[in-house]
Design a protein around this motif. Sequence first.
Motif: not given
Length: 227
Positions: A52-61, A90-97, A124-135
């Motif tokens: 959860l901390e890695a996601l909150r801080s957008q830190t790679p695992i 982290p999968l980030v869309q518009r600055g939010e995880v 991952v950035a491309q995946a985030a865009t694709a997921l947003e488009n899918a939604r």
Amino acid sequence: EDINRLTGADWCDLALLAADKQSLTVHLSVGRGVWLKTPQPTFDLSPYPDILEALRSQTPINKQTDSKIMSGGMRALLELTQGRSILGLPLVQRGEVHGLVLFVDARRHRVFHQRDVDMARTLVAQAATALENARLVHDLERSLVDLRDAQDRLVQTARLSAMGELAAAVAHQINNPLTTIMVDSEMLLLDEPLNSRNFRSLQAINRAGKRAAGVARRLLAISRPNN
């Protein structure tokens, strides 16, 4: 990939029976899957504050099974994926995880270097865009369905309204002659002997007029809007 292409599927899992013959173990997954509705596969993160901390801080695992220091969440991810090395971004869309993307090496203990991390970030950035488009497409399709339903209801309402107006017009048109028929037949009955043939005929005319007037009243009641 050939199986997915030939069958038109998006996802293919290869699962083998365990030794107890009571469960299946997934050994291979090929393809892509997007779950827009429940139920989706879940992984409870509440016992793993490190993830959860890695996601909150957008830190790679970036962990391996032979790491000397291993937190509970990282170990759970390695066990869940049956991997020897994992890279989680982290999968980030518009600055939010919104989630976590895992890259897993199931064969080697290795550290994902910065070049690997940068390439993974791009994917991952491309995946985030694709997921947003899918939604967005999913929401648009849902909106179109709702719009069609609303249009169908409007058409049905307009049709019923037109039928009500027609019924009212018909009722008004026939009310005046019906009133004349009933009043005249009642007046003639007053002057006609009870045992005459004309009396029975006038009674029949009067009863028919009353039935027709009842139909006209029901038509008018249908045409009036409900209060």
